[in-house]
Design a protein around this motif. Structure first.
Motif, PDB file in Angstrom:
ATOM      1  N   TRP A 158      -4.152   8.934   1.827  1.00 28.92           N
ATOM      2  CA  TRP A 158      -4.582   8.444   0.511  1.00 28.92           C
ATOM      3  C   TRP A 158      -6.076   8.205   0.502  1.00 28.92           C
ATOM      4  O   TRP A 158      -6.712   8.204  -0.534  1.00 28.92           O
ATOM      5  N   SER A 159      -6.639   7.937   1.675  1.00 28.94           N
ATOM      6  CA  SER A 159      -8.072   7.699   1.795  1.00 28.94           C
ATOM      7  C   SER A 159      -8.492   8.108   3.201  1.00 28.94           C
ATOM      8  O   SER A 159      -7.657   8.344   4.070  1.00 28.94           O
ATOM      9  N   HIS A 160      -9.783   8.201   3.421  1.00 34.18           N
ATOM     10  CA  HIS A 160     -10.296   8.565   4.730  1.00 34.18           C
ATOM     11  C   HIS A 160     -11.309   7.514   5.151  1.00 34.18           C
ATOM     12  O   HIS A 160     -11.830   6.781   4.329  1.00 34.18           O
ATOM     13  N   HIS A 202     -10.289   2.845   6.060  1.00 35.33           N
ATOM     14  CA  HIS A 202      -9.033   2.462   5.412  1.00 35.33           C
ATOM     15  C   HIS A 202      -7.991   3.566   5.562  1.00 35.33           C
ATOM     16  O   HIS A 202      -7.258   3.881   4.630  1.00 35.33           O
ATOM     17  N   ASP A 203      -7.923   4.171   6.727  1.00 33.42           N
ATOM     18  CA  ASP A 203      -6.965   5.245   6.995  1.00 33.42           C
ATOM     19  C   ASP A 203      -6.389   4.997   8.381  1.00 33.42           C
ATOM     20  O   ASP A 203      -7.024   5.270   9.386  1.00 33.42           O
ATOM     21  N   PRO A 211      -3.394   3.566   3.674  1.00 34.30           N
ATOM     22  CA  PRO A 211      -4.793   3.164   3.435  1.00 34.30           C
ATOM     23  C   PRO A 211      -5.008   1.673   3.705  1.00 34.30           C
ATOM     24  O   PRO A 211      -5.128   0.872   2.789  1.00 34.30           O
ATOM     25  N   ARG A 213       0.831  -1.194   0.000  1.00 27.87           N
ATOM     26  CA  ARG A 213       0.000   0.000   0.000  1.00 27.87           C
ATOM     27  C   ARG A 213       0.870   1.249   0.000  1.00 27.87           C
ATOM     28  O   ARG A 213       1.891   1.294   0.697  1.00 27.87           O
TER      29      ARG A 213
END
Length: 135
Positions: free
Chosen positions: A109-111, A114-115, A57, A41
């Motif tokens: 990269w994401s919220h 998955h953060d 993420p 990742r």
């Protein structure tokens, strides 16, 4: 212009230099095994107090006890640069204030689920410079 592969070589660097290279960068890859599959990742990181803080993420529940983190800077035109691999125990930063601090300072990269923010305690550090061979 592409250099012939014979003109390049890998030179191992000391652990201190490898950590210095990681400290001077901010992007890398978190690598771990999940259900017998290798997962890679993208991640952002900061080196603080002898630990690597990583925002990646991934779901916190799937982070194993030990992970690998890989950072590199490669100059495509010349084929030179460096690569560093850090491995060791990882812990999810569970304190909400500390996690919020790193979420503010490390772009994600994401919220959502998955953060995850991790603290990696380096046990092994290996690094190589990719250099031109001496003539």
């Amino acid at each position: 212009m592409t250099l012939p592969s014979a003109a390049l070589r890998m030179v191992e660097v000391s652990g201190a230099e490898a950590l210095w290279l990681v400290e001077g960068s901010s992007l890398g890859r978190l690598v771990y095994v999940q259900r017998e599959q290798t997962v890679v990742r993208p991640a952002r990181h900061v080196w603080e107090y002898g630990r690597l803080i990583v925002r990646a993420p991934v779901q916190a529940a799937v982070v194993p006890e030990a992970v690998t983190y890989q950072v590199e800077e490669i100059r495509v035109v010349t084929g030179t640069g460096w690569t560093v691999t850090v491995s060791g125990p990882a812990e999810v930063i569970g304190d909400p204030n500390e996690a919020a601090h790193y979420r503010r300072t490390l772009a994600g990269w994401s919220h959502g689920p998955h953060d995850t923010v991790l603290r990696i305690h380096p046990k092994t550090v290996t690094g190589f410079r990719l250099a031109r061979a001496e003539s």
